[in-house]
Design a protein around this motif. Structure first.
Motif, PDB file in Angstrom:
ATOM      1  N   PHE A  22       0.972  -1.163  -0.062  1.00  0.00           N
ATOM      2  CA  PHE A  22       0.013  -0.137   0.087  1.00  0.00           C
ATOM      3  C   PHE A  22       0.756   1.300   0.063  1.00  0.00           C
ATOM      4  CE2 PHE A  22      -3.060  -2.914   2.262  1.00  0.00           C
ATOM      5  CZ  PHE A  22      -3.878  -3.229   0.964  1.00  0.00           C
ATOM      6  N   THR A  23       0.649   2.349  -0.811  1.00  0.00           N
ATOM      7  CA  THR A  23       1.448   3.496  -0.880  1.00  0.00           C
ATOM      8  C   THR A  23       0.830   4.785  -0.510  1.00  0.00           C
ATOM      9  OG1 THR A  23       0.485   3.512  -3.227  1.00  0.00           O
ATOM     10  CG2 THR A  23       2.521   2.038  -2.777  1.00  0.00           C
ATOM     11  N   SER A  24      -0.272   4.876  -0.159  1.00  0.00           N
ATOM     12  CA  SER A  24      -0.852   5.973   0.301  1.00  0.00           C
ATOM     13  C   SER A  24      -0.486   6.686   1.537  1.00  0.00           C
ATOM     14  CB  SER A  24      -2.279   6.202   0.155  1.00  0.00           C
ATOM     15  OG  SER A  24      -2.916   7.206   0.597  1.00  0.00           O
ATOM     16  N   VAL A  25       0.409   7.727   1.439  1.00  0.00           N
ATOM     17  CA  VAL A  25       0.762   8.543   3.143  1.00  0.00           C
ATOM     18  C   VAL A  25      -0.213   8.627   3.818  1.00  0.00           C
ATOM     19  CG1 VAL A  25       2.050  10.473   3.837  1.00  0.00           C
ATOM     20  CG2 VAL A  25       2.877   9.230   1.878  1.00  0.00           C
ATOM     21  N   GLY A  26      -1.359   9.515   3.215  1.00  0.00           N
ATOM     22  CA  GLY A  26      -2.381   9.864   4.402  1.00  0.00           C
ATOM     23  C   GLY A  26      -3.060   8.587   5.067  1.00  0.00           C
ATOM     24  N   GLU A  27      -3.456   7.597   4.100  1.00  0.00           N
ATOM     25  CA  GLU A  27      -3.977   6.462   4.583  1.00  0.00           C
ATOM     26  C   GLU A  27      -3.299   5.897   5.541  1.00  0.00           C
ATOM     27  OE1 GLU A  27      -6.569   2.851   2.541  1.00  0.00           O
ATOM     28  OE2 GLU A  27      -4.277   2.877   2.068  1.00  0.00           O
ATOM     29  N   SER A  28      -1.745   5.918   5.412  1.00  0.00           N
ATOM     30  CA  SER A  28      -0.856   5.087   6.383  1.00  0.00           C
ATOM     31  C   SER A  28      -1.006   5.852   7.753  1.00  0.00           C
ATOM     32  CB  SER A  28       0.373   4.985   5.821  1.00  0.00           C
ATOM     33  OG  SER A  28       1.207   6.270   5.966  1.00  0.00           O
ATOM     34  N   VAL A  29      -1.356   7.006   7.831  1.00  0.00           N
ATOM     35  CA  VAL A  29      -1.358   7.647   9.147  1.00  0.00           C
ATOM     36  C   VAL A  29      -2.743   7.445   9.876  1.00  0.00           C
ATOM     37  CG1 VAL A  29      -1.580   9.867  10.165  1.00  0.00           C
ATOM     38  CG2 VAL A  29      -0.094   9.520   8.332  1.00  0.00           C
ATOM     39  N   ALA A  30      -3.781   7.241   8.830  1.00  0.00           N
ATOM     40  CA  ALA A  30      -5.252   6.897   9.431  1.00  0.00           C
ATOM     41  C   ALA A  30      -5.155   5.445   9.838  1.00  0.00           C
ATOM     42  CB  ALA A  30      -6.271   7.330   8.403  1.00  0.00           C
ATOM     43  N   GLU A  31      -4.559   4.517   8.858  1.00  0.00           N
ATOM     44  CA  GLU A  31      -4.925   3.075   9.227  1.00  0.00           C
ATOM     45  C   GLU A  31      -3.365   2.287   9.229  1.00  0.00           C
ATOM     46  OE1 GLU A  31      -8.081   1.135   7.109  1.00  0.00           O
ATOM     47  OE2 GLU A  31      -8.125   2.863   6.101  1.00  0.00           O
ATOM     48  N   PRO A  32      -2.575   2.830  10.232  1.00  0.00           N
ATOM     49  CA  PRO A  32      -1.324   2.198  10.395  1.00  0.00           C
ATOM     50  C   PRO A  32      -1.222   0.334  10.320  1.00  0.00           C
ATOM     51  CG  PRO A  32      -1.733   3.267  12.337  1.00  0.00           C
ATOM     52  CD  PRO A  32      -2.933   3.565  11.470  1.00  0.00           C
ATOM     53  N   ARG A  33      -2.279  -0.030  10.902  1.00  0.00           N
ATOM     54  CA  ARG A  33      -2.412  -1.636  10.864  1.00  0.00           C
ATOM     55  C   ARG A  33      -2.234  -2.293   9.626  1.00  0.00           C
ATOM     56  NH1 ARG A  33      -7.279  -3.233  14.661  1.00  0.00           N
ATOM     57  NH2 ARG A  33      -6.489  -5.600  13.900  1.00  0.00           N
ATOM     58  N   LYS A  34      -3.158  -1.371   8.626  1.00  0.00           N
ATOM     59  CA  LYS A  34      -3.270  -1.980   7.388  1.00  0.00           C
ATOM     60  C   LYS A  34      -1.887  -1.906   6.702  1.00  0.00           C
ATOM     61  CE  LYS A  34      -5.652  -0.566   3.068  1.00  0.00           C
ATOM     62  NZ  LYS A  34      -6.576   0.135   2.402  1.00  0.00           N
ATOM     63  N   TYR A  35      -0.953  -0.827   6.852  1.00  0.00           N
ATOM     64  CA  TYR A  35       0.149  -0.619   6.160  1.00  0.00           C
ATOM     65  C   TYR A  35       1.466  -1.487   6.998  1.00  0.00           C
ATOM     66  CZ  TYR A  35      -1.317   2.740   3.022  1.00  0.00           C
ATOM     67  OH  TYR A  35      -1.960   3.242   1.992  1.00  0.00           O
ATOM     68  N   PHE A  36       1.282  -1.842   8.129  1.00  0.00           N
ATOM     69  CA  PHE A  36       2.314  -2.678   8.812  1.00  0.00           C
ATOM     70  C   PHE A  36       1.848  -4.052   8.581  1.00  0.00           C
ATOM     71  CE2 PHE A  36       3.334   0.998  11.258  1.00  0.00           C
ATOM     72  CZ  PHE A  36       4.749   1.089  11.126  1.00  0.00           C
ATOM     73  N   HIS A  37       0.785  -4.445   8.378  1.00  0.00           N
ATOM     74  CA  HIS A  37       0.502  -5.744   7.951  1.00  0.00           C
ATOM     75  C   HIS A  37       0.803  -6.196   6.473  1.00  0.00           C
ATOM     76  CE1 HIS A  37      -1.734  -9.345   7.106  1.00  0.00           C
ATOM     77  NE2 HIS A  37      -2.330  -8.807   5.991  1.00  0.00           N
ATOM     78  N   ASN A  38       0.451  -5.291   5.566  1.00  0.00           N
ATOM     79  CA  ASN A  38       0.701  -5.520   4.267  1.00  0.00           C
ATOM     80  C   ASN A  38       2.242  -5.150   3.738  1.00  0.00           C
ATOM     81  OD1 ASN A  38       0.198  -6.422   1.414  1.00  0.00           O
ATOM     82  ND2 ASN A  38      -0.336  -4.083   0.801  1.00  0.00           N
ATOM     83  N   ASN A  39       2.722  -4.247   4.193  1.00  0.00           N
ATOM     84  CA  ASN A  39       4.018  -3.614   3.887  1.00  0.00           C
ATOM     85  C   ASN A  39       5.187  -4.321   4.735  1.00  0.00           C
ATOM     86  OD1 ASN A  39       2.469  -2.143   2.345  1.00  0.00           O
ATOM     87  ND2 ASN A  39       3.426  -0.347   2.848  1.00  0.00           N
ATOM     88  N   VAL A  40       5.160  -4.744   5.834  1.00  0.00           N
ATOM     89  CA  VAL A  40       5.999  -5.560   6.621  1.00  0.00           C
ATOM     90  C   VAL A  40       5.514  -7.023   6.652  1.00  0.00           C
ATOM     91  CG1 VAL A  40       7.317  -5.300   9.074  1.00  0.00           C
ATOM     92  CG2 VAL A  40       6.406  -3.213   7.969  1.00  0.00           C
ATOM     93  N   GLU A  41       4.470  -7.260   7.523  1.00  0.00           N
ATOM     94  CA  GLU A  41       4.202  -8.653   7.704  1.00  0.00           C
ATOM     95  C   GLU A  41       4.255  -9.525   6.569  1.00  0.00           C
ATOM     96  OE1 GLU A  41       0.697  -8.604  10.150  1.00  0.00           O
ATOM     97  OE2 GLU A  41       0.784 -10.905  10.168  1.00  0.00           O
ATOM     98  N   ASN A  42       3.436  -9.162   5.414  1.00  0.00           N
ATOM     99  CA  ASN A  42       3.621  -9.825   4.305  1.00  0.00           C
ATOM    100  C   ASN A  42       4.968  -9.955   3.434  1.00  0.00           C
ATOM    101  OD1 ASN A  42       0.849 -10.378   4.730  1.00  0.00           O
ATOM    102  ND2 ASN A  42       0.078  -8.808   2.996  1.00  0.00           N
ATOM    103  N   MET A  43       5.549  -8.912   3.724  1.00  0.00           N
ATOM    104  CA  MET A  43       7.156  -8.843   3.080  1.00  0.00           C
ATOM    105  C   MET A  43       7.852  -9.672   3.792  1.00  0.00           C
ATOM    106  SD  MET A  43       9.786  -5.762   2.450  1.00  0.00           S
ATOM    107  CE  MET A  43      11.430  -6.049   2.166  1.00  0.00           C
ATOM    108  N   LEU A  44       7.685 -10.131   5.187  1.00  0.00           N
ATOM    109  CA  LEU A  44       8.531 -10.937   6.001  1.00  0.00           C
ATOM    110  C   LEU A  44       8.208 -12.169   5.432  1.00  0.00           C
ATOM    111  CD1 LEU A  44      10.357 -11.270   8.200  1.00  0.00           C
ATOM    112  CD2 LEU A  44       8.306 -11.494   9.667  1.00  0.00           C
ATOM    113  N   THR A  45       6.937 -12.715   5.485  1.00  0.00           N
ATOM    114  CA  THR A  45       6.425 -13.911   4.629  1.00  0.00           C
ATOM    115  C   THR A  45       7.051 -14.260   3.269  1.00  0.00           C
ATOM    116  OG1 THR A  45       4.213 -13.894   5.963  1.00  0.00           O
ATOM    117  CG2 THR A  45       4.417 -15.416   4.306  1.00  0.00           C
ATOM    118  N   LEU A  46       7.015 -13.208   2.594  1.00  0.00           N
ATOM    119  CA  LEU A  46       7.633 -13.333   1.296  1.00  0.00           C
ATOM    120  C   LEU A  46       9.132 -13.599   1.481  1.00  0.00           C
ATOM    121  CD1 LEU A  46       7.537 -13.134  -2.044  1.00  0.00           C
ATOM    122  CD2 LEU A  46       7.603 -10.708  -1.588  1.00  0.00           C
TER     123      LEU A  46
END
Ligand code: UFG
Length: 324
Positions: A75-99
């Motif tokens: 996910f790539t939207s700065v504003g959304e990441s401020v409002a919904e950090p869990r969505k960003y940490f899940h997709n951008n960090v947790e999923n990357m770790l699995t990969l």
């Protein structure tokens, strides 16, 4: 060479996938189509799925021997990441770790990572070179910095070589208008300028005219998406040849203000851009310009299409002909 490209149906991923196909690479695209578009896939195999699905990755990596993973899915939207950090940490960090874990478990040696200028936060020196301090100011930037740090640790521990690219402002579209930028909702300046000019949306709001810049509006470094694609290919070749890991800033080393973008579009097309002058958008740094000497020196990269006229012309043609 077999390469798995995650997010290969998205904006930057689709241009990169097509470039790799043109270079004769055997491309498999893994994309859940949450933000990507089936129509943006111009060859190779498309697997519709989640890059954080460990069982799916095990199956893919067992079926074929991959030389490298190129990882765009995020996910790539700065504003959304401020409002919904869990969505960003899940997709951008947790999923990357699995990969990453699947990649090292299956002995894949090379990984290309889609990072961002957002890892730098507010610049303390310009142009921003690779050794500039990483100090992100929003969750999106933090997720990309963590991605880079995971890669450094995975190289030390497991020998996974990687190449991280910090994009500045990706812009433009394929020269033949067959693939292009399509975000829903669209928040990026250049498509909004064009859509306002064509009457497809209300007048553009210029976010802030009181910055300490030559005309008061923000300065950004726009880099053509096809130049980003060539950098990924050169970067992968480089880490495979030298068995190293590297980080590169990708930009044109030239900054334009928001008002200059509007005037340049009007000059290129002769179409007026209805706009109003508005308040600052929270979290916008006044000026972001990339130092690109390292990519030029080590990779032989040239931002050949990143002049404003080419970017705006390609973006305008895409907007007129877009199919998705
Ligand atoms: N802008 C306007 N009006 C608009 C939209 C944008 O004036 O309607 C301005 C912004 O304030 C900014 C410039 O246009 O000064 C560019 O804005 P974009 O939203 O197109 O891009 P950003 O520079 O905010 O973001 C880009 C990437 C992000 C990345 C970030 C790194 O899109 O993914 O750079 O700082 F995180």
């Amino acid at each position: 060479m077999n390469v798995l490209i995650t997010g290969g149906a998205g904006y930057i991923g689709s241009h990169c996938s097509r470039y790799f196909l043109e270079k004769g690479v055997d491309v498999t695209i893994l994309d859940d189509l949450s933000e990507g578009h089936r129509e943006a896939v111009k060859g190779g195999e498309l697997v519709v799925g989640d890059c954080g699905d460990g069982a799916l990755l095990d199956r893919l990596f067992s079926e074929k021997s991959y030389d490298a993973v190129v990882h765009f899915a995020a996910f790539t939207s700065v504003g959304e990441s401020v409002a919904e950090p869990r969505k960003y940490f899940h997709n951008n960090v947790e999923n990357m770790l699995t990969l990453l874990n699947a990649a090292v478990d299956h002995h894949i040696g090379y990984f290309v990572f889609s990072s961002s200028a957002a890892v730098f936060g507010e610049p303390v020196s310009l142009p921003i070179r690779e050794d500039h301090v990483l100090d992100p100011i929003n969750p999106y930037g933090e997720t990309k910095m963590i991605g880079e740090r995971m890669l450094a640790d995975y190289e030390r521990a497991y020998g996974l070589h990687s190449c991280s690219f910090r994009y500045f402002n990706a812009a433009g579209d394929s020269e033949d208008s067959s693939i292009g930028e399509s975000h829903h909702p669209e928040t990026h300046l250049i498509p909004l300028v064009i859509q306002a000019a064509l009457g497809k949306r209300p007048p553009l709001t210029v976010f802030g005219t009181d910055y300490d810049t030559r005309d008061g509006s923000c300065i950004r470094d726009y880099v053509h998406v096809e130049d980003l694609a060539s950098a990924h290919y050169l970067g992968l070749r480089y880490i495979m040849e030298h068995n190293v890991s590297e980080q590169f800033n990708l930009g044109s080393e030239t900054g334009f203000t928001v008002l200059e973008i509007i005037r340049a579009f009007e000059k290129v097309t002769g179409i007026a851009v209805p706009h109003t002058l508005g308040a600052r958008r929270a979290g916008d740094p006044a000026m972001l310009v990339a130092g690109n000497e390292k990519a030029k020196r080590l990779l032989g990269w040239e931002p050949a299409k990143s002049d404003l006229e080419t970017i705006l012309t390609d973006a305008y043609h895409w907007e007129m002909k877009r199919t998705y």
